[in-house]
Design an enzyme around this catalytic site. Structure first.
Site, short mmCIF file in Angstrom:
data_model
loop_
_atom_site.label_atom_id
_atom_site.label_comp_id
_atom_site.label_asym_id
_atom_site.label_seq_id
_atom_site.Cartn_x
_atom_site.Cartn_y
_atom_site.Cartn_z
N SER A 41 0.82 -1.20 0.00
CA SER A 41 0.00 0.00 0.00
C SER A 41 0.87 1.26 0.00
O SER A 41 1.67 1.45 -0.90
CB SER A 41 -0.96 -0.04 1.19
OG SER A 41 -2.00 0.89 1.04
N ASP A 155 -5.74 -3.57 -2.43
CA ASP A 155 -4.69 -3.18 -1.49
C ASP A 155 -3.95 -4.37 -0.88
O ASP A 155 -4.56 -5.32 -0.38
CB ASP A 155 -5.33 -2.35 -0.37
CG ASP A 155 -4.33 -1.58 0.44
OD1 ASP A 155 -3.51 -2.20 1.14
OD2 ASP A 155 -4.35 -0.33 0.38
#
Length: 296
Positions: A41, A155
């Site tokens: 991320s 993510d």
């Protein structure tokens, strides 16, 4: 004395990931050479930009976000799979930094994403750098998923917020991991934040303060309804995601035991507060230098 070669693992945690900038600066100032980066991320974003040799340019740009409207980077999606497309952010960064293939980077780099269809983590270490970053930052329900080589990716923090495993075969002296979901620090309580904002007002930083107040007000509107006792959908999503990441991070650190762990308190910054770059970069420097001093 020869410089120590480092494998650096940069964790996920939204705007707290801006602390990664200060951590990298501290490592370089203390003579550590980063030879490998794995990130999830926001860790994938900062790590990729560093691997491309453009961290200084990004640092200057993100610090300036405290003086412009952060919301200009938000491109709302009309699809049901996410609130924000994320294309405007990536296009802005590509203009600032320029896209490159991961194989061409001077240091080893891996971004971690999640294959939502088979619930497995995916290591992205080839092809477009920004395609890998875009996949790794696709927070479910917030950013739309990314279609990549026939896979639907979201993510990386969903399954691996501290991706140590991609660095296990590195020929380096140390593995340093950054945990953005560390134990809460009383110094970063809500009361303390209010004091800091009051101090900003006294220092007459009017433009910056107005933007901070505007963004805060918008987040409150998104996060709460008329009943102040009830959490809004935005707070529920972010709180749930961070709770999950904190638990998985604990298991990752226990399973792989890196040589050094640099902790950033989970309450130091909300994951959407990107206008607090200066503060988070400074916190990253402080935490890294303190941890390295203790290690030595």
């Amino acid at each position: 004395m020869a410089k120590k070669r480092v494998s650096l693992v940069l964790g996920s945690g939204g705007a707290r990931g801006l602390a990664h900038i200060g951590i990298i600066e501290c490592l370089e100032q203390n003579g550590y050479e980063i030879h490998s980066i794995a990130g999830s991320s926001m860790g994938a974003l900062i790590g990729g930009i560093y691997a491309a040799g453009k961290l200084d340019a990004y640092s200057q740009w993100v610090r300036a976000l405290q003086q412009i409207d952060v919301l200009r980077l938000v491109d709302f999606s009309f699809r049901r799979s996410g609130l924000i497309k994320g294309e405007k952010v990536i296009e802005t960064l590509q203009e600032l930094i320029g896209d490159r293939n991961i194989e061409e980077l001077p240091i080893s780099y891996t971004a971690v994403a999640t294959n939502i269809e088979n619930q497995k983590e995916v290591w992205l270490n080839q092809g477009s750098l920004f395609s890998a970053i875009r996949a790794s930052i696709a927070i479910p329900t917030v950013f739309t998923p990314v279609q990549y080589q026939g896979k639907t990716l979201v993510d990386g923090g969903l399954v691996n917020p501290i991706p140590i495993a991609p660095t296990l075969r590195d020929d380096t002296d140390l593995t340093i991991a950054v945990n953005l979901s560390a134990k809460a620090d009383p110094k970063h309580s809500q009361a303390e934040k209010q004091k800091q904002r009051a101090s900003l007002a006294k220092n007459n930083e009017s433009y910056r303060q107005k933007i901070a107040q505007f963004v805060d007000g918008l987040q409150q509107k998104l996060g709460r309804d008329d009943d102040e006792e009830e959490l809004g959908i935005f707070e529920v999503i972010s709180g749930s995601f961070e709770t999950m990441q904190k638990l998985i991070a604990r298991y990752q650190l226990a399973a792989y035991s890196p040589d050094i762990v640099i902790d950033i308190p989970i309450n130091s910054c909300a994951f959407y507060e990107f206008y607090r770059a200066e503060e988070m970069i400074e916190l990253g420097q402080q935490q890294a230098c303190k941890t390295l001093e203790h290690y030595l």
